[in-house]
Design an enzyme around this catalytic site. Sequence first.
Site, mmCIF file in Angstrom:
data_model
loop_
_atom_site.group_PDB
_atom_site.id
_atom_site.type_symbol
_atom_site.label_atom_id
_atom_site.label_comp_id
_atom_site.label_asym_id
_atom_site.label_seq_id
_atom_site.Cartn_x
_atom_site.Cartn_y
_atom_site.Cartn_z
ATOM 1 N N LYS A 58 2.666 -5.987 14.377
ATOM 2 C CA LYS A 58 2.751 -6.031 15.841
ATOM 3 C C LYS A 58 3.905 -6.932 16.293
ATOM 4 C CE LYS A 58 0.142 -3.412 15.144
ATOM 5 N NZ LYS A 58 -0.651 -2.946 14.000
ATOM 6 N N GLY A 192 0.623 8.753 8.752
ATOM 7 C CA GLY A 192 -0.566 8.081 9.273
ATOM 8 C C GLY A 192 -0.175 6.867 10.101
ATOM 9 N N GLU A 213 5.073 14.487 5.378
ATOM 10 C CA GLU A 213 3.603 14.483 5.437
ATOM 11 C C GLU A 213 3.044 15.661 4.637
ATOM 12 O OE1 GLU A 213 0.877 12.687 6.776
ATOM 13 O OE2 GLU A 213 -0.261 14.355 5.946
ATOM 14 N N SER A 279 3.294 5.302 2.633
ATOM 15 C CA SER A 279 2.105 4.903 3.412
ATOM 16 C C SER A 279 1.139 6.073 3.396
ATOM 17 C CB SER A 279 2.521 4.516 4.832
ATOM 18 O OG SER A 279 3.397 5.479 5.381
ATOM 19 N N ARG A 282 -4.920 3.519 1.787
ATOM 20 C CA ARG A 282 -5.175 2.276 1.057
ATOM 21 C C ARG A 282 -6.416 2.441 0.180
ATOM 22 N NH1 ARG A 282 -2.279 -1.950 2.548
ATOM 23 N NH2 ARG A 282 -3.861 -3.519 2.106
ATOM 24 N N HIS A 454 -5.682 -1.729 42.148
ATOM 25 C CA HIS A 454 -4.498 -0.929 42.450
ATOM 26 C C HIS A 454 -3.303 -1.846 42.659
ATOM 27 C CE1 HIS A 454 -2.012 2.286 43.988
ATOM 28 N NE2 HIS A 454 -1.625 1.456 44.949
HETATM 29 P P1 FAD Z 1 -8.216 -8.144 3.748
HETATM 30 O O1 FAD Z 1 -7.605 -8.435 5.053
HETATM 31 O O2 FAD Z 1 -7.444 -7.287 2.803
HETATM 32 O O3 FAD Z 1 -8.510 -9.551 3.072
HETATM 33 C C1 FAD Z 1 -8.973 -9.660 1.773
HETATM 34 C C2 FAD Z 1 -8.589 -11.035 1.249
HETATM 35 O O4 FAD Z 1 -9.284 -11.264 0.032
HETATM 36 C C3 FAD Z 1 -7.108 -11.195 0.914
HETATM 37 O O5 FAD Z 1 -6.637 -12.412 1.408
HETATM 38 C C4 FAD Z 1 -7.066 -11.186 -0.604
HETATM 39 O O6 FAD Z 1 -6.012 -11.965 -1.141
HETATM 40 C C5 FAD Z 1 -8.403 -11.851 -0.908
HETATM 41 N N1 FAD Z 1 -8.934 -11.561 -2.237
HETATM 42 C C6 FAD Z 1 -9.038 -10.374 -2.886
HETATM 43 N N2 FAD Z 1 -9.663 -10.530 -4.075
HETATM 44 C C7 FAD Z 1 -9.958 -11.853 -4.172
HETATM 45 C C8 FAD Z 1 -10.617 -12.638 -5.145
HETATM 46 N N3 FAD Z 1 -11.144 -12.082 -6.248
HETATM 47 N N4 FAD Z 1 -10.729 -13.970 -4.921
HETATM 48 C C9 FAD Z 1 -10.230 -14.556 -3.802
HETATM 49 N N5 FAD Z 1 -9.607 -13.848 -2.839
HETATM 50 C C10 FAD Z 1 -9.488 -12.523 -3.019
HETATM 51 N N6 FAD Z 1 -6.268 -2.954 11.341
HETATM 52 C C11 FAD Z 1 -6.512 -3.049 12.661
HETATM 53 O O7 FAD Z 1 -7.683 -3.093 13.056
HETATM 54 N N7 FAD Z 1 -5.486 -3.129 13.568
HETATM 55 C C12 FAD Z 1 -4.185 -3.094 13.198
HETATM 56 O O8 FAD Z 1 -3.287 -3.157 14.029
HETATM 57 C C13 FAD Z 1 -3.907 -2.976 11.808
HETATM 58 N N8 FAD Z 1 -2.626 -2.955 11.389
HETATM 59 C C14 FAD Z 1 -2.383 -2.853 10.046
HETATM 60 C C15 FAD Z 1 -1.058 -2.782 9.646
HETATM 61 C C16 FAD Z 1 -0.753 -2.663 8.306
HETATM 62 C C17 FAD Z 1 0.676 -2.591 7.883
HETATM 63 C C18 FAD Z 1 -1.817 -2.658 7.343
HETATM 64 C C19 FAD Z 1 -1.515 -2.586 5.877
HETATM 65 C C20 FAD Z 1 -3.135 -2.727 7.743
HETATM 66 C C21 FAD Z 1 -3.431 -2.810 9.105
HETATM 67 N N9 FAD Z 1 -4.746 -2.851 9.561
HETATM 68 C C22 FAD Z 1 -4.991 -2.925 10.896
HETATM 69 C C23 FAD Z 1 -5.882 -2.821 8.635
HETATM 70 C C24 FAD Z 1 -6.420 -4.254 8.411
HETATM 71 O O9 FAD Z 1 -5.380 -5.068 7.942
HETATM 72 C C25 FAD Z 1 -7.572 -4.245 7.440
HETATM 73 O O10 FAD Z 1 -8.549 -3.324 7.857
HETATM 74 C C26 FAD Z 1 -8.206 -5.628 7.358
HETATM 75 O O11 FAD Z 1 -7.265 -6.578 6.922
HETATM 76 C C27 FAD Z 1 -9.395 -5.619 6.393
HETATM 77 O O12 FAD Z 1 -9.951 -6.892 6.337
HETATM 78 P P2 FAD Z 1 -10.727 -7.415 5.044
HETATM 79 O O13 FAD Z 1 -11.189 -8.783 5.379
HETATM 80 O O14 FAD Z 1 -11.707 -6.410 4.613
HETATM 81 O O15 FAD Z 1 -9.634 -7.465 3.876
HETATM 82 P P1 NAI Z 2 -3.451 6.764 6.767
HETATM 83 O O1 NAI Z 2 -4.689 7.212 6.114
HETATM 84 O O2 NAI Z 2 -3.473 6.366 8.183
HETATM 85 O O3 NAI Z 2 -2.342 7.917 6.646
HETATM 86 C C1 NAI Z 2 -1.931 8.409 5.410
HETATM 87 C C2 NAI Z 2 -1.172 9.699 5.624
HETATM 88 O O4 NAI Z 2 -0.528 10.029 4.408
HETATM 89 C C3 NAI Z 2 -2.079 10.869 5.997
HETATM 90 O O5 NAI Z 2 -1.522 11.570 7.082
HETATM 91 C C4 NAI Z 2 -2.116 11.694 4.726
HETATM 92 O O6 NAI Z 2 -2.303 13.074 4.955
HETATM 93 C C5 NAI Z 2 -0.736 11.406 4.149
HETATM 94 N N1 NAI Z 2 -0.620 11.591 2.701
HETATM 95 C C6 NAI Z 2 -1.532 11.269 1.753
HETATM 96 N N2 NAI Z 2 -1.033 11.556 0.531
HETATM 97 C C7 NAI Z 2 0.217 12.039 0.716
HETATM 98 C C8 NAI Z 2 1.234 12.486 -0.155
HETATM 99 N N3 NAI Z 2 1.068 12.491 -1.473
HETATM 100 N N4 NAI Z 2 2.397 12.916 0.376
HETATM 101 C C9 NAI Z 2 2.576 12.918 1.721
HETATM 102 N N5 NAI Z 2 1.642 12.505 2.599
HETATM 103 C C10 NAI Z 2 0.479 12.065 2.103
HETATM 104 O O7 NAI Z 2 -2.892 5.611 5.821
HETATM 105 P P2 NAI Z 2 -1.793 4.478 6.057
HETATM 106 O O8 NAI Z 2 -0.842 4.857 7.123
HETATM 107 O O9 NAI Z 2 -1.297 4.149 4.709
HETATM 108 O O10 NAI Z 2 -2.654 3.271 6.597
HETATM 109 C C11 NAI Z 2 -3.764 2.813 5.832
HETATM 110 C C12 NAI Z 2 -4.838 2.307 6.722
HETATM 111 O O11 NAI Z 2 -4.490 1.034 7.243
HETATM 112 C C13 NAI Z 2 -5.106 3.137 7.971
HETATM 113 O O12 NAI Z 2 -5.917 4.256 7.690
HETATM 114 C C14 NAI Z 2 -5.816 2.162 8.824
HETATM 115 O O13 NAI Z 2 -7.152 2.080 8.402
HETATM 116 C C15 NAI Z 2 -5.106 0.870 8.496
HETATM 117 N N6 NAI Z 2 -4.081 0.598 9.523
HETATM 118 C C16 NAI Z 2 -4.487 0.448 10.815
HETATM 119 C C17 NAI Z 2 -3.564 0.211 11.811
HETATM 120 C C18 NAI Z 2 -4.025 0.102 13.202
HETATM 121 O O14 NAI Z 2 -5.235 -0.019 13.431
HETATM 122 N N7 NAI Z 2 -3.137 0.105 14.192
HETATM 123 C C19 NAI Z 2 -2.135 0.071 11.526
HETATM 124 C C20 NAI Z 2 -1.817 0.299 10.136
HETATM 125 C C21 NAI Z 2 -2.776 0.526 9.188
#
Ligand code: FAD
Ligand code: NAI
Length: 475
Positions: A58, A192, A213, A279, A282, A454
């Site tokens: 963000k 995605g 995609e 991407s 996950r 408004h």
């Molecule tokens: P995580 O945030 O992954 O935290 C897990 C933690 O556990 C990590 O710090 C890791 O190092 C630690 N850990 C793992 N194994 C061990 C171990 N054995 N011992 C000690 N520590 C350990 N979600 C949204 O809602 N809004 C968004 O805008 C958004 N944007 C995103 C953008 C990107 C680029 C990505 C990749 C994800 C985004 N997400 C977003 C998804 C969001 O980040 C995850 O859903 C969220 O972080 C999950 O939280 P969690 O606590 O389950 O795991």
């Molecule tokens: P995603 O699940 O959102 O999108 C993955 C995309 O990749 C899908 O459209 C799928 O059809 C495509 N795909 C899968 N395999 C493929 C292949 N072999 N070749 C081409 N396309 C393929 O996953 P993404 O973008 O990696 O994000 C992971 C997760 O992280 C999201 O699902 C979401 O849960 C979280 N996230 C949330 C955000 C938010 O809330 N704003 C921002 C970023 C991530």
Amino acid sequence: MSKAFDVIVIGGGPGGYIAAIRAAQLGFSVACIDEWANDKGGPAPGGTCTNVGCIPSKALLQSSEHFEHAGHHFADHGIGLSNLSIDVAKMVGRKDAVVKQNNDGILYLFKKNKVGFFHGRGAFVKAEGGAYEISVTGAANETLTGKHVIVATGSSARALPGVAFDEDRVLSNDGALRIPAVPKTLGVVGSGVIGLEMGSVWRRLGAEVTVLEALPNFLGAADEGVAKEALKAFTKQGLKFQFGVGITEVKAGKTGVTVAYTDAKGAAASREVERLIVSIGRVPNPSGLNPEAVGLKLDERGAIVVDGDCRTNLPNVWAVGDVVRGPMLAHKAEEEGVAVAERIAGQHGHVNFDTIPWVIYTSPEIAWVGRTEQQLKAGGVAYKAGQFPFLANGRARALGDTTGFVKFLADAKTDEILGVHIVGPFASELIAEAVVAMEFKASAEDIARICHAHPSLSEATKEAALAVDKRTLNF
Ligand code: FAD
Ligand code: NAI
């Protein structure tokens, strides 16, 4: 000597750190173990969300949006700029500073709530005498025992088979957030949430971005009308999409990446790009937990198996967030963390999976809660739809952003709101009203009868609710 706690949380992301704080608020002695380290080796709690997810993405979306506005939209307001430039190192540095503020904020919250923080990897050692022994290795080396354990170890990026992330040419979300200079060409595999957000960042800064995609259609999880409107807007902005693609080979060199694929017609194609973001979703991350030591059950994807209340197969062991079933969203992880802490305290923690909002922070923003029109059709649910375009909203006109609309879906008989879908300015903020409404089982008429300020974008929400009854006032 092991240190004894009522609750041990493994993982300090939004699921884990929030569970730890809530458990401490409820009077338990709590430890939180997290292994994430910053570039100096120090603790960086907050998980994927804080370090390489929600927060840094963000920050870059904001910076790149400012750049786009300065370059393309300021002139409409009579603001002239010459020699516009972008200092990528500074932009990435600002993002890193925002991340650090959040890491430090969590460490402060741990102190404030008397949560014991252990920087290192947590692993199960054994279950004995009604408690679990957990080892911590890393910066801290300790043995802890806990009556309850909450696992919140999150997820990691899924790689294309046989194509490892080098974070230089082939990038996961981590590398995508620290590209050192704007690439001329950027490939994105997967259209995605990450592909759209990170593709937008680098497109705004000047990269030619092509998204490949696998599926034949765009954003299948979103409402079809929203997906169509968003695709139109992204394409107009210059993002290029190819659907129905099958990646056959990815070859990374010193200066670029060659991606070979079959197109929608099955014809062989290839594309050279300076960098490639992969991407494609996950995967749950139970790594290093040593689940075998206690017999903790995982499924075939590596997710920890839990019931609807986040209970694992072991007594007093719980799991929340990305490492379990359900959407991989920070707010879903947080809600589960709070609910589990409350259940441990004998309370009735609850997460309503039907009202978890989704937001994609592109421009236009996309946000929704509840069911899509295609889901209602497939489920044979009789519904009424009402839609209102931002083009007819005074505040959107004043902002200079009239893309998109608000759409309500309500039960045909009872008028209960079944889904709200927004594509347009500040959809991320507007969706909150819809979540509240659905949580309180409101009808579309309830929203239509409420006074909205408004001029505000929220009037589009009210008008969309009025549209369900075919009585918009401004359209
Ligand atoms: P995580 O945030 O992954 O935290 C897990 C933690 O556990 C990590 O710090 C890791 O190092 C630690 N850990 C793992 N194994 C061990 C171990 N054995 N011992 C000690 N520590 C350990 N979600 C949204 O809602 N809004 C968004 O805008 C958004 N944007 C995103 C953008 C990107 C680029 C990505 C990749 C994800 C985004 N997400 C977003 C998804 C969001 O980040 C995850 O859903 C969220 O972080 C999950 O939280 P969690 O606590 O389950 O795991
Ligand atoms: P995603 O699940 O959102 O999108 C993955 C995309 O990749 C899908 O459209 C799928 O059809 C495509 N795909 C899968 N395999 C493929 C292949 N072999 N070749 C081409 N396309 C393929 O996953 P993404 O973008 O990696 O994000 C992971 C997760 O992280 C999201 O699902 C979401 O849960 C979280 N996230 C949330 C955000 C938010 O809330 N704003 C921002 C970023 C991530």
